[in-house]
Write a protein that holds these residues in place. Structure first.
Motif, PDB file in Angstrom:
ATOM      1  N   PHE A  89     -10.452 -27.213 -63.159  1.00 62.70           N
ATOM      2  CA  PHE A  89      -9.429 -26.779 -64.099  1.00 62.70           C
ATOM      3  C   PHE A  89      -9.038 -25.324 -63.833  1.00 62.70           C
ATOM      4  O   PHE A  89      -7.852 -24.982 -63.784  1.00 62.70           O
ATOM      5  CB  PHE A  89      -9.918 -26.930 -65.547  1.00 62.70           C
ATOM      6  N   LEU A  90     -10.031 -24.465 -63.655  1.00 62.63           N
ATOM      7  CA  LEU A  90      -9.769 -23.040 -63.425  1.00 62.63           C
ATOM      8  C   LEU A  90      -8.993 -22.817 -62.127  1.00 62.63           C
ATOM      9  O   LEU A  90      -8.089 -21.984 -62.073  1.00 62.63           O
ATOM     10  CB  LEU A  90     -11.083 -22.246 -63.426  1.00 62.63           C
ATOM     11  N   VAL A  91      -9.334 -23.561 -61.086  1.00 61.57           N
ATOM     12  CA  VAL A  91      -8.606 -23.455 -59.820  1.00 61.57           C
ATOM     13  C   VAL A  91      -7.155 -23.882 -60.024  1.00 61.57           C
ATOM     14  O   VAL A  91      -6.230 -23.194 -59.580  1.00 61.57           O
ATOM     15  CB  VAL A  91      -9.270 -24.308 -58.712  1.00 61.57           C
ATOM     16  N   ARG A  92      -6.941 -24.994 -60.698  1.00 60.92           N
ATOM     17  CA  ARG A  92      -5.568 -25.460 -60.959  1.00 60.92           C
ATOM     18  C   ARG A  92      -4.785 -24.426 -61.756  1.00 60.92           C
ATOM     19  O   ARG A  92      -3.620 -24.148 -61.461  1.00 60.92           O
ATOM     20  CB  ARG A  92      -5.589 -26.780 -61.749  1.00 60.92           C
ATOM     21  N   TYR A  93      -5.418 -23.869 -62.766  1.00 62.52           N
ATOM     22  CA  TYR A  93      -4.732 -22.880 -63.595  1.00 62.52           C
ATOM     23  C   TYR A  93      -4.385 -21.627 -62.784  1.00 62.52           C
ATOM     24  O   TYR A  93      -3.269 -21.128 -62.849  1.00 62.52           O
ATOM     25  CB  TYR A  93      -5.562 -22.509 -64.833  1.00 62.52           C
ATOM     26  N   ARG A  94      -5.345 -21.119 -62.023  1.00 56.99           N
ATOM     27  CA  ARG A  94      -5.078 -19.922 -61.208  1.00 56.99           C
ATOM     28  C   ARG A  94      -3.936 -20.159 -60.222  1.00 56.99           C
ATOM     29  O   ARG A  94      -3.087 -19.289 -60.012  1.00 56.99           O
ATOM     30  CB  ARG A  94      -6.331 -19.497 -60.451  1.00 56.99           C
ATOM     31  N   MET A  95      -3.924 -21.315 -59.590  1.00 54.69           N
ATOM     32  CA  MET A  95      -2.851 -21.632 -58.637  1.00 54.69           C
ATOM     33  C   MET A  95      -1.498 -21.695 -59.349  1.00 54.69           C
ATOM     34  O   MET A  95      -0.485 -21.214 -58.826  1.00 54.69           O
ATOM     35  CB  MET A  95      -3.151 -22.938 -57.905  1.00 54.69           C
ATOM     36  N   ALA A  96      -1.470 -22.272 -60.538  1.00 60.22           N
ATOM     37  CA  ALA A  96      -0.221 -22.328 -61.310  1.00 60.22           C
ATOM     38  C   ALA A  96       0.221 -20.921 -61.706  1.00 60.22           C
ATOM     39  O   ALA A  96       1.413 -20.594 -61.686  1.00 60.22           O
ATOM     40  CB  ALA A  96      -0.405 -23.202 -62.547  1.00 60.22           C
ATOM     41  N   TYR A  97      -0.733 -20.092 -62.034  1.00 59.61           N
ATOM     42  CA  TYR A  97      -0.428 -18.703 -62.399  1.00 59.61           C
ATOM     43  C   TYR A  97       0.186 -17.978 -61.198  1.00 59.61           C
ATOM     44  O   TYR A  97       1.198 -17.291 -61.325  1.00 59.61           O
ATOM     45  CB  TYR A  97      -1.714 -18.003 -62.867  1.00 59.61           C
ATOM     46  N   LEU A  98      -0.414 -18.166 -60.027  1.00 63.07           N
ATOM     47  CA  LEU A  98       0.116 -17.534 -58.811  1.00 63.07           C
ATOM     48  C   LEU A  98       1.517 -18.039 -58.473  1.00 63.07           C
ATOM     49  O   LEU A  98       2.399 -17.259 -58.108  1.00 63.07           O
ATOM     50  CB  LEU A  98      -0.823 -17.772 -57.630  1.00 63.07           C
ATOM     51  N   ARG A  99       1.732 -19.351 -58.600  1.00 58.36           N
ATOM     52  CA  ARG A  99       3.074 -19.895 -58.341  1.00 58.36           C
ATOM     53  C   ARG A  99       4.089 -19.328 -59.328  1.00 58.36           C
ATOM     54  O   ARG A  99       5.222 -19.005 -58.948  1.00 58.36           O
ATOM     55  CB  ARG A  99       3.054 -21.432 -58.418  1.00 58.36           C
ATOM     56  N   THR A 100       3.680 -19.169 -60.578  1.00 56.00           N
ATOM     57  CA  THR A 100       4.565 -18.602 -61.598  1.00 56.00           C
ATOM     58  C   THR A 100       4.900 -17.152 -61.256  1.00 56.00           C
ATOM     59  O   THR A 100       6.068 -16.743 -61.323  1.00 56.00           O
ATOM     60  CB  THR A 100       3.907 -18.702 -62.990  1.00 56.00           C
ATOM     61  N   LEU A 101       3.911 -16.384 -60.864  1.00 57.58           N
ATOM     62  CA  LEU A 101       4.158 -14.987 -60.489  1.00 57.58           C
ATOM     63  C   LEU A 101       5.109 -14.898 -59.297  1.00 57.58           C
ATOM     64  O   LEU A 101       6.032 -14.075 -59.285  1.00 57.58           O
ATOM     65  CB  LEU A 101       2.846 -14.276 -60.154  1.00 57.58           C
ATOM     66  N   ARG A 102       4.896 -15.742 -58.298  1.00 57.34           N
ATOM     67  CA  ARG A 102       5.772 -15.735 -57.117  1.00 57.34           C
ATOM     68  C   ARG A 102       7.213 -16.037 -57.500  1.00 57.34           C
ATOM     69  O   ARG A 102       8.139 -15.417 -56.988  1.00 57.34           O
ATOM     70  CB  ARG A 102       5.283 -16.746 -56.084  1.00 57.34           C
ATOM     71  N   ARG A 103       7.406 -17.006 -58.377  1.00 61.30           N
ATOM     72  CA  ARG A 103       8.757 -17.363 -58.807  1.00 61.30           C
ATOM     73  C   ARG A 103       9.412 -16.229 -59.586  1.00 61.30           C
ATOM     74  O   ARG A 103      10.587 -15.935 -59.405  1.00 61.30           O
ATOM     75  CB  ARG A 103       8.744 -18.633 -59.657  1.00 61.30           C
ATOM     76  N   LEU A 104       8.654 -15.562 -60.449  1.00 63.65           N
ATOM     77  CA  LEU A 104       9.197 -14.408 -61.176  1.00 63.65           C
ATOM     78  C   LEU A 104       9.635 -13.330 -60.200  1.00 63.65           C
ATOM     79  O   LEU A 104      10.685 -12.714 -60.354  1.00 63.65           O
ATOM     80  CB  LEU A 104       8.152 -13.826 -62.134  1.00 63.65           C
ATOM     81  N   MET A 105       8.816 -13.129 -59.187  1.00 65.76           N
ATOM     82  CA  MET A 105       9.088 -12.056 -58.238  1.00 65.76           C
ATOM     83  C   MET A 105      10.226 -12.386 -57.286  1.00 65.76           C
ATOM     84  O   MET A 105      10.691 -11.518 -56.565  1.00 65.76           O
ATOM     85  CB  MET A 105       7.804 -11.674 -57.526  1.00 65.76           C
ATOM     86  N   ASP A 106      10.710 -13.620 -57.319  1.00 65.76           N
ATOM     87  CA  ASP A 106      11.941 -13.947 -56.601  1.00 65.76           C
ATOM     88  C   ASP A 106      13.128 -13.204 -57.219  1.00 65.76           C
ATOM     89  O   ASP A 106      14.112 -12.932 -56.545  1.00 65.76           O
ATOM     90  CB  ASP A 106      12.239 -15.453 -56.673  1.00 65.76           C
ATOM     91  N   TYR A 107      13.020 -12.893 -58.503  1.00 67.98           N
ATOM     92  CA  TYR A 107      14.111 -12.242 -59.231  1.00 67.98           C
ATOM     93  C   TYR A 107      13.882 -10.751 -59.414  1.00 67.98           C
ATOM     94  O   TYR A 107      14.797  -9.950 -59.329  1.00 67.98           O
ATOM     95  CB  TYR A 107      14.293 -12.893 -60.611  1.00 67.98           C
TER      96      TYR A 107
END
Length: 135
Positions: A89-107
């Motif tokens: 669960f923690l690995v899945r959450y961390r990966m989702a957090y990283l993907r979210t950060l990357r998408r924010l940083m696209d803007y």
């Protein structure tokens, strides 16, 4: 979208939009994972990228997190589960957090302050966050 009226003040969002976006991304309904949801996701990422100035990411090693989850009265998705399941669960959450950060940083790139709460004291974290808010 309104002109801020709280100039010079800080608004802290605990379990704020990054947490919510990451949770929806990884654990939300299947319809949010379909191509039809892309425009909706893009609007959210863009909106929050231009709204947030600083992101504070608190994390630590899995064993410490699992121990904290199990010792608190709050409910949690992996409370009382086997360690292996909790780690997944923690690995899945961390990966989702990283993907979210990357998408924010696209803007836009909000400032990211990342802390290991098993290594850094509350006082140190508070000091760094306050210093970043003053900048």
């Amino acid at each position: 979208r309104q002109t801020p009226t709280n100039r010079g003040k800080v608004v802290l969002l605990d379990h704020g939009p990054i947490f919510r976006l990451a949770s929806l991304l990884e654990f939300g309904p299947d319809k949010l994972k379909k191509p039809q949801a892309k425009d909706w996701w893009d609007r959210l990422y863009r909106q929050w990228a231009f709204t947030i100035d600083i992101i504070v990411w608190l994390d630590t090693e899995d064993e410490t997190l699992i121990e904290r989850i199990n010792s608190r009265e709050q409910r949690h998705a992996v409370k009382g589960r086997y360690s292996t399941e909790a780690r997944q669960f923690l690995v899945r959450y961390r990966m989702a957090y990283l993907r979210t950060l990357r998408r924010l940083m696209d803007y836009r790139q909000p400032r990211l302050l990342q802390f290991d709460t098993g290594q850094v004291s509350l006082e140190e974290i508070t000091g760094e966050v306050l210093a970043a808010c003053r900048e």
